[in-house]
Design a protein around this motif. Sequence first.
Motif, PDB file in Angstrom:
ATOM      1  N   GLU A 187      23.289  53.416  61.228  1.00 10.69           N
ATOM      2  CA  GLU A 187      23.078  52.003  60.912  1.00 10.69           C
ATOM      3  C   GLU A 187      23.997  51.554  59.776  1.00 10.69           C
ATOM      4  OE1 GLU A 187      18.592  50.961  61.418  1.00 10.69           O
ATOM      5  OE2 GLU A 187      18.660  52.950  60.462  1.00 10.69           O
ATOM      6  N   PRO A 188      25.254  51.276  60.091  1.00  9.08           N
ATOM      7  CA  PRO A 188      26.196  50.879  59.042  1.00  9.08           C
ATOM      8  C   PRO A 188      25.735  49.673  58.223  1.00  9.08           C
ATOM      9  CG  PRO A 188      27.375  51.435  61.038  1.00  9.08           C
ATOM     10  CD  PRO A 188      25.924  51.411  61.401  1.00  9.08           C
ATOM     11  N   PRO A 200      36.112  50.068  51.868  1.00 10.10           N
ATOM     12  CA  PRO A 200      36.121  48.887  50.990  1.00 10.10           C
ATOM     13  C   PRO A 200      36.222  47.584  51.768  1.00 10.10           C
ATOM     14  CG  PRO A 200      37.617  50.591  50.182  1.00 10.10           C
ATOM     15  CD  PRO A 200      37.189  51.016  51.551  1.00 10.10           C
ATOM     16  N   LYS A 201      35.856  46.495  51.096  1.00  9.97           N
ATOM     17  CA  LYS A 201      35.812  45.188  51.757  1.00  9.97           C
ATOM     18  C   LYS A 201      37.153  44.770  52.323  1.00  9.97           C
ATOM     19  CE  LYS A 201      31.778  43.257  49.406  1.00  9.97           C
ATOM     20  NZ  LYS A 201      31.245  42.157  48.565  1.00  9.97           N
ATOM     21  N   ARG A 208      32.775  46.730  61.641  1.00 10.98           N
ATOM     22  CA  ARG A 208      33.868  47.486  62.242  1.00 10.98           C
ATOM     23  C   ARG A 208      33.550  48.975  62.354  1.00 10.98           C
ATOM     24  NH1 ARG A 208      39.633  44.991  59.954  1.00 10.98           N
ATOM     25  NH2 ARG A 208      39.351  42.905  60.859  1.00 10.98           N
ATOM     26  N   ILE A 209      32.537  49.402  61.610  1.00  7.42           N
ATOM     27  CA  ILE A 209      32.091  50.791  61.731  1.00  7.42           C
ATOM     28  C   ILE A 209      31.094  50.869  62.878  1.00  7.42           C
ATOM     29  CG2 ILE A 209      30.948  52.720  60.585  1.00  7.42           C
ATOM     30  CD1 ILE A 209      31.822  51.545  57.917  1.00  7.42           C
ATOM     31  N   ALA A 262      37.016  53.861  62.035  1.00 10.17           N
ATOM     32  CA  ALA A 262      37.229  52.457  61.664  1.00 10.17           C
ATOM     33  C   ALA A 262      38.423  52.302  60.729  1.00 10.17           C
ATOM     34  CB  ALA A 262      35.970  51.892  61.015  1.00 10.17           C
ATOM     35  N   LEU A 263      38.595  53.238  59.802  1.00  8.17           N
ATOM     36  CA  LEU A 263      39.717  53.165  58.873  1.00  8.17           C
ATOM     37  C   LEU A 263      41.058  53.193  59.596  1.00  8.17           C
ATOM     38  CD1 LEU A 263      38.493  55.489  55.986  1.00  8.17           C
ATOM     39  CD2 LEU A 263      38.935  53.040  55.818  1.00  8.17           C
ATOM     40  N   HIS A 264      41.087  53.882  60.724  1.00 11.21           N
ATOM     41  CA  HIS A 264      42.320  53.973  61.505  1.00 11.21           C
ATOM     42  C   HIS A 264      42.391  52.933  62.621  1.00 11.21           C
ATOM     43  CE1 HIS A 264      44.118  57.475  59.596  1.00 11.21           C
ATOM     44  NE2 HIS A 264      42.885  57.910  59.428  1.00 11.21           N
TER      45      HIS A 264
END
Length: 358
Positions: A187-188, A200-201, A208-209, A262-264
């Motif tokens: 549950e992001p 980070p924002k 997005r996660i 998500a970071l990628h």
Amino acid sequence: MGFRGKFFFPILMTLSLFLIIRYNYIVSDDPPLRQEFPGRRAASSRDEVTYSVKTPSKKTKRLFHTAVTATDSVYSTWQCRVMYYWYNRFRDEPGSDMGGYTRILHSGRPDGLMDEIPTFVADPLPSGVDKGYVVLNRPWAFVQWLQQAHIEEDYILMAEPDHIIVKPIPNLARGNLAAAFPFFYIEPKKYESVLRKFFPKENGPISRIDPIGNSPVIVTKNALMKIAPTWMNVSLAMKNDPQTDKAFGWVLEMYAYAVSSALHGVSNILHKDFMIQPPWDTETKNTFIIHYTYGCDFDMKGKMMVGKIGEWRFDKRSYGSKPPPRNLPLPPQGVPESVVTLVTMVNEATANIPNWES
């Protein structure tokens, strides 16, 4: 059928190296994603070794390679044997995009299944680094495998020993979109304040996660080669942050993969029928994988006994020191079809796997 580097040097690192991992390295602009473990030297041209993972030839170009991380424990071993049995049953059936298979063994040494299951031997984390949370070895094992193995397929299915394939699996990914199972307990949004330490924002909304873990996921090989080092670093950073460790507990590594994906910029098509988890999911007709992570406890009238040891039960944890015997008793009438199918498939596998020992 095992793969191991001739020049695969042991990792000589202390816990202090892990404690200095800083998240600004992971999320900085255009970070230099390293394919080796932090502190480990890259192989030179003289000692670089490539492993070839052979795959049955097929005409389709959308094959995926199934990769399963495992240990050499009895508990892990018998599950891997059952999983591999059903992989072989369905690999060449119509509708399958299943290519090669690798068990990524992160115990650091060959075991008795090397000739039965195609296996890559990876080193575990240095002693004490996982703090008793053994699944932290999973991302590090994937980093080693992706760095050292030549994998013919363009896609990879990350799976687990306690998965049973119930029918041929097609490639559910679409281009750069990965395919994943959505977990209700990831549950992001609920944990946004914690996750913002790692996402980070400036990386965008927390939505997005995706609500996923690393398994089951079908993702391009190229994307996973970028995600895996970040997944490893984020997992270690989360484990070493008391607030995050307390918030996520045993699903910490799952959150780490979701964040890293998500970071990628790798989004996932969420397939709720990718996998079921008996006894809570009751039917197998629309699914591809049974994940038998929960114990199944029922009375002899077929009523579920929640929180109690059942008069009839199947729980993988009952077989930590020895494999389940052949010909397990089937559940009583009234038990969900998914549970009946699970036990029936375990029985078929154990009946046909040579040298099955109880």
